[in-house]
Write an enzyme that holds these catalytic residues in place. Structure first.
Site, PDB file in Angstrom:
ATOM      1  N   GLU A 123      40.798   1.093 -34.220  1.00 30.22           N
ATOM      2  CA  GLU A 123      41.716   0.750 -35.304  1.00 30.22           C
ATOM      3  C   GLU A 123      42.058   1.976 -36.145  1.00 30.22           C
ATOM      4  O   GLU A 123      43.221   2.202 -36.500  1.00 30.22           O
ATOM      5  CB  GLU A 123      41.090  -0.308 -36.234  1.00 30.22           C
ATOM      6  CG  GLU A 123      40.735  -1.597 -35.553  1.00 30.22           C
ATOM      7  CD  GLU A 123      39.302  -1.653 -35.050  1.00 30.22           C
ATOM      8  OE1 GLU A 123      38.699  -2.740 -35.129  1.00 30.22           O
ATOM      9  OE2 GLU A 123      38.781  -0.625 -34.577  1.00 30.22           O
ATOM     10  N   CYS A 126      36.524  -0.830 -40.558  1.00 34.34           N
ATOM     11  CA  CYS A 126      37.909  -0.902 -40.105  1.00 34.34           C
ATOM     12  C   CYS A 126      38.706  -1.895 -40.937  1.00 34.34           C
ATOM     13  O   CYS A 126      39.891  -1.660 -41.213  1.00 34.34           O
ATOM     14  CB  CYS A 126      37.960  -1.243 -38.627  1.00 34.34           C
ATOM     15  SG  CYS A 126      37.351   0.115 -37.599  1.00 34.34           S
ATOM     16  N   HIS A 131      36.843   4.739 -34.585  1.00 31.39           N
ATOM     17  CA  HIS A 131      37.051   3.430 -33.968  1.00 31.39           C
ATOM     18  C   HIS A 131      38.518   3.299 -33.584  1.00 31.39           C
ATOM     19  O   HIS A 131      39.398   3.967 -34.152  1.00 31.39           O
ATOM     20  CB  HIS A 131      36.682   2.324 -34.947  1.00 31.39           C
ATOM     21  CG  HIS A 131      35.217   2.173 -35.173  1.00 31.39           C
ATOM     22  ND1 HIS A 131      34.667   1.044 -35.717  1.00 31.39           N
ATOM     23  CD2 HIS A 131      34.170   3.013 -34.935  1.00 31.39           C
ATOM     24  CE1 HIS A 131      33.351   1.181 -35.806  1.00 31.39           C
ATOM     25  NE2 HIS A 131      33.036   2.378 -35.329  1.00 31.39           N
ATOM     26  N   CYS A 142      35.303  -4.301 -37.540  1.00 31.90           N
ATOM     27  CA  CYS A 142      34.094  -4.207 -38.353  1.00 31.90           C
ATOM     28  C   CYS A 142      34.512  -4.054 -39.818  1.00 31.90           C
ATOM     29  O   CYS A 142      35.700  -3.905 -40.136  1.00 31.90           O
ATOM     30  CB  CYS A 142      33.240  -3.012 -37.911  1.00 31.90           C
ATOM     31  SG  CYS A 142      33.969  -1.395 -38.296  1.00 31.90           S
TER      32      CYS A 142
END
Length: 150
Positions: free
Chosen positions: A53, A84, A51, A81
């Site tokens: 992040e 993360c 992801h 999410c």
């Protein structure tokens, strides 16, 4: 309303879209300097943890030579999410700035609300809505193109 760091995160989101990735972008900032950046790369890397992040946190940790990012701020275009949010906590990010809310998949102000859990050892200051309209528009356009190809 955005600022220069969220503008860079939005640019990372656009780059992710150009790679046919869900357009989410992030930058890590320490002392006014970007030390890590990332956009989603889950498809490219065939890695569900890639992801935006986490990509930005990994780059920042590598560039600083340390796994803890105390004093760092993270700008991301979509509410992180839960996965993360946990990475943000473990990295000891000081402040989280995010753009669009994610009522379905968010883990900060929606869903699990990771930072509010008693088992969370570090919670950053959280600021939402920074560049939210632009981030939401990038996401909306990305998915509209996939539903309604020209």
């Amino acid at each position: 309303m955005t600022n220069r760091f969220m503008d860079q995160a939005l640019e990372e989101a656009r780059r992710a879209a150009a790679r046919d990735e869900v357009p989410i972008g992030a930058v890590v900032v320490v002392d006014g300097e970007v030390v890590g950046r990332g956009g989603n790369r889950t498809r490219e890397k065939r890695d569900v943890t890639a992801h935006a992040e986490i990509e930005a946190i990994r780059e920042a940790a590598a560039s600083l030579g340390q796994e803890r990012l105390t004093g760092a701020d993270l700008y991301v275009t979509l509410e992180p999410c839960t996965m993360c949010a946990a990475a943000i906590s473990f990295a000891r990010i000081r402040r989280l700035y995010y753009g669009a809310e994610d009522p379905k998949g968010g883990g900060v102000d929606h869903g699990a609300r990771f930072f509010a859990q008693p088992t969370c050892h570090h919670a950053p200051e959280v600021y939402s809505g920074i560049g939210g309209m632009q981030a939401a528009e990038i996401l909306k356009d990305f998915f509209k193109e996939r539903r309604d190809p020209v």
